[in-house]
Design an enzyme around this catalytic site. Structure first.
Site, PDB file in Angstrom:
ATOM      1  N   CYS A  78       0.839  -1.192   0.000  1.00 31.03           N
ATOM      2  CA  CYS A  78       0.000   0.000   0.000  1.00 31.03           C
ATOM      3  C   CYS A  78       0.882   1.253   0.000  1.00 31.03           C
ATOM      4  O   CYS A  78       1.512   1.557  -1.010  1.00 31.03           O
ATOM      5  CB  CYS A  78      -1.004  -0.046   1.149  1.00 31.03           C
ATOM      6  SG  CYS A  78      -2.391   1.090   0.918  1.00 31.03           S
ATOM      7  N   HIS A 167      -3.161  -5.093   1.473  1.00 34.07           N
ATOM      8  CA  HIS A 167      -2.584  -5.336   2.798  1.00 34.07           C
ATOM      9  C   HIS A 167      -2.567  -6.833   3.126  1.00 34.07           C
ATOM     10  O   HIS A 167      -3.470  -7.330   3.793  1.00 34.07           O
ATOM     11  CB  HIS A 167      -3.396  -4.600   3.873  1.00 34.07           C
ATOM     12  CG  HIS A 167      -3.236  -3.136   3.850  1.00 34.07           C
ATOM     13  ND1 HIS A 167      -2.257  -2.483   4.556  1.00 34.07           N
ATOM     14  CD2 HIS A 167      -3.927  -2.180   3.183  1.00 34.07           C
ATOM     15  CE1 HIS A 167      -2.348  -1.187   4.346  1.00 34.07           C
ATOM     16  NE2 HIS A 167      -3.344  -0.977   3.513  1.00 34.07           N
ATOM     17  N   GLU A 169      -0.853  -8.367   5.252  1.00 33.26           N
ATOM     18  CA  GLU A 169      -0.664  -8.571   6.694  1.00 33.26           C
ATOM     19  C   GLU A 169      -1.988  -8.636   7.445  1.00 33.26           C
ATOM     20  O   GLU A 169      -2.021  -9.094   8.589  1.00 33.26           O
ATOM     21  CB  GLU A 169       0.232  -7.460   7.279  1.00 33.26           C
ATOM     22  CG  GLU A 169      -0.433  -6.125   7.479  1.00 33.26           C
ATOM     23  CD  GLU A 169      -0.574  -5.245   6.235  1.00 33.26           C
ATOM     24  OE1 GLU A 169      -0.951  -4.075   6.390  1.00 33.26           O
ATOM     25  OE2 GLU A 169      -0.326  -5.733   5.110  1.00 33.26           O
TER      26      GLU A 169
END
Length: 195
Positions: A78, A167, A169
């Site tokens: 990002c 994202h 994560e």
């Protein structure tokens, strides 16, 4: 492989630390240029790219990060992808120029437009979390597409540099971070073989 750093100036660096650990490496929070010295790879998290760039400049980390990406794997997600891009639009912004892509900030919409979508990573379905996400609008020569959402490239690689507009994560699926760790291991093995 020794350690994988997560740039910890701003953004969701803790979630990336957990994802790196879940994928099988020891995460190290990197806040200064000297923190980069003992790392085999580095993740630049999402956050606010303008703020991150100001903090990098203030801390004297821009040149060390550019040099890091020349010799060791670096993965930006990002805002991290925005920082790594050669060209940034909406609005124009300086970047590190580490990967030959153009990227358009907030192209998937504002915060309220954030979404979880199913994309494709190396031919398989994968959950992708988009939060004020940028869109990769141009790929330079030698840039490989690793993941797509619809027809859009959302994760790319050129040399030691990987960038994703989403994202990973924030997903329970560790495959994206595992792919980065494979690149880190390969680069570390090549470096050891040359000594």
């Amino acid at each position: 492989m020794k350690k994988v750093g997560v740039l910890a100036l701003q953004g969701d660096f803790e979630a990336h630390s957990w994802a790196v650990a879940r994928a099988g490496a020891e995460p190290v929070l990197a806040r200064t240029a000297s923190d980069l010295e003992d790392l085999d790879g580095l993740v630049i998290p999402g956050g606010e790219s303008t703020t991150m760039l100001k903090l990098l400049n203030a801390g004297g980390m821009v040149e060390p990060l550019i040099e890091f990406g020349r010799t060791r794997p670096i993965f930006g997600t990002c805002a991290g992808a925005i920082l790594l891009a050669k060209e940034v639009e909406n609005p124009q912004q300086a970047g590190l120029g580490a990967i030959d892509i153009s990227i358009r900030r907030n192209a998937y919409g504002r915060q309220i437009d954030s979404s979880i979508r199913e994309g494709r990573f190396q031919g398989s379905p994968v959950e992708m979390v988009f939060i004020r996400a940028p869109k990769i609008s141009r790929l330079g020569p030698g840039v490989e597409v690793l993941a797509t959402e619809g027809e859009d490239p959302v994760m790319v690689r050129q040399g030691n540099v990987m960038a994703a507009s989403f994202h990973p994560e924030l997903s329970s699926d560790a495959r994206i971070h595992e792919a980065f760790l494979r690149a880190v291991r390969a680069a570390h093995t090549n470096a050891v073989d040359k000594t």
